[in-house]
Design a protein around this motif. Structure first.
Motif, PDB file in Angstrom:
ATOM      1  N   THR A 166       0.829  -1.210   0.000  1.00 51.78           N
ATOM      2  CA  THR A 166       0.000   0.000   0.000  1.00 51.78           C
ATOM      3  C   THR A 166       0.860   1.254   0.000  1.00 51.78           C
ATOM      4  N   ARG A 167       1.956   1.227   0.746  1.00 54.93           N
ATOM      5  CA  ARG A 167       2.865   2.382   0.792  1.00 54.93           C
ATOM      6  C   ARG A 167       3.534   2.584  -0.555  1.00 54.93           C
ATOM      7  N   LYS A 203       1.066   4.118  -3.106  1.00 59.78           N
ATOM      8  CA  LYS A 203       0.867   5.538  -2.827  1.00 59.78           C
ATOM      9  C   LYS A 203       2.082   6.356  -3.246  1.00 59.78           C
ATOM     10  N   SER A 237       2.195   6.849  -6.993  1.00 65.62           N
ATOM     11  CA  SER A 237       1.168   7.794  -7.424  1.00 65.62           C
ATOM     12  C   SER A 237       1.574   9.232  -7.131  1.00 65.62           C
ATOM     13  N   VAL A 238       2.096   9.468  -5.925  1.00 59.04           N
ATOM     14  CA  VAL A 238       2.510  10.816  -5.516  1.00 59.04           C
ATOM     15  C   VAL A 238       3.673  11.301  -6.370  1.00 59.04           C
TER      16      VAL A 238
END
Length: 264
Positions: free
Chosen positions: A92-93, A96, A99-100
């Motif tokens: 999950t990290r 993210k 994406s960032v």
């Protein structure tokens, strides 16, 4: 009767520290390391390099050392030819973070160390000797086994010294550092050379006070802070020079060997 010499764990970064500017182990350095091993001390490699790019250095040093690689994300025992520890980014990290980074830096070039495999986007620039074995892909997200990424590699225009602080601020839930100017490195929060070495030291019966660490770049700061004795080579980054207990000669003048000959 002479007093017994206290057994130490000697930890050394490779590029810019133990290795000269050609990436080689000098005969003086090889001899110094061999002598400390023969005296009963434990010699450990601690590097941002992956296992595959550490293997020939371990062979040159001799003694089948244990190596903390990938800035602490993977620890490999060359005597047993096996992975001792592996600390990948949480899926999950990672999702993210990708994406960032895409949103903030549209031209970002990405790569990843996935246990023993290197995956690079086609646009990622890395010297041929370090990328020959890489699997090249158009877009990293489409090629990853996401629970296997030990280190994410982020490349922007300019040098990593110029942009890694911005990446670190953006990815506050991860460990972000640099070991060279070509890219910055993203690991799971808490994954550092120091964390991996502390775990290893405990298994071998050492405390931090028993550890002597050598380094040159910001990614070495956690282990230098943790070690009982922190030694910087003269060519080190300014922050490393400021934090070290002692400074030895530069890597091209066999600084690690000089210190070991005088002290150990």
């Amino acid at each position: 009767m002479a007093a017994a010499v206290k057994r130490r764990m000697i930890v050394c970064d490779l590029d810019g520290t133990l290795l000269d500017s050609r990436g080689m182990v000098s005969e003086r350095t090889r001899s110094a390391v061999r002598r400390v091993q023969e005296a009963g001390h434990v010699f450990v490699i601690a590097t941002a390099r992956p296992v595959r790019d550490t293997r020939h250095v371990a062979a040159a040093i001799g003694g089948a050392p244990i190596a903390v690689c990938g800035n602490g994300s993977i620890t490999f025992d060359f005597a047993r030819e096996e992975v001792v520890d592996y600390c990948p980014l949480a899926e999950t990290r990672l999702v993210k973070a990708l994406s960032v980074l895409r949103d903030r830096f549209p031209g970002v070039r990405l790569g990843a160390e996935c246990r023993m495999e290197l995956v690079l986007e086609d646009s990622f620039e890395l010297a041929a000797p370090l990328s020959r074995s890489a699997r090249r892909v158009p877009r990293l997200e489409e090629a990853l086994v996401r629970h296997e990424v030990g280190k994410l590699m982020v490349q922007l225009e300019g040098t990593a010294r110029e942009y890694y602080e911005g990446v670190r601020a953006l990815l506050s839930g991860c460990e972000v550092t640099i070991s060279a100017d070509v890219f910055c490195e993203v690991m799971r929060a808490g994954v550092t050379k120091a964390a991996a070495l502390e775990s290893m030291a405990g298994r071998l019966g050492f405390g931090s006070a028993d550890v002597i660490a050598f380094g040159d770049m910001p990614n070495d700061l956690p282990m230098l802070t943790w070690a009982g004795t922190a030694v910087a080579v003269a060519n080190a980054h300014a922050g490393v020079l400021a934090s070290a207990d002692e400074v030895t000669a530069c890597n091209d003048d066999d600084g690690v060997a000089v210190w070991l000959e005088q002290v150990i």
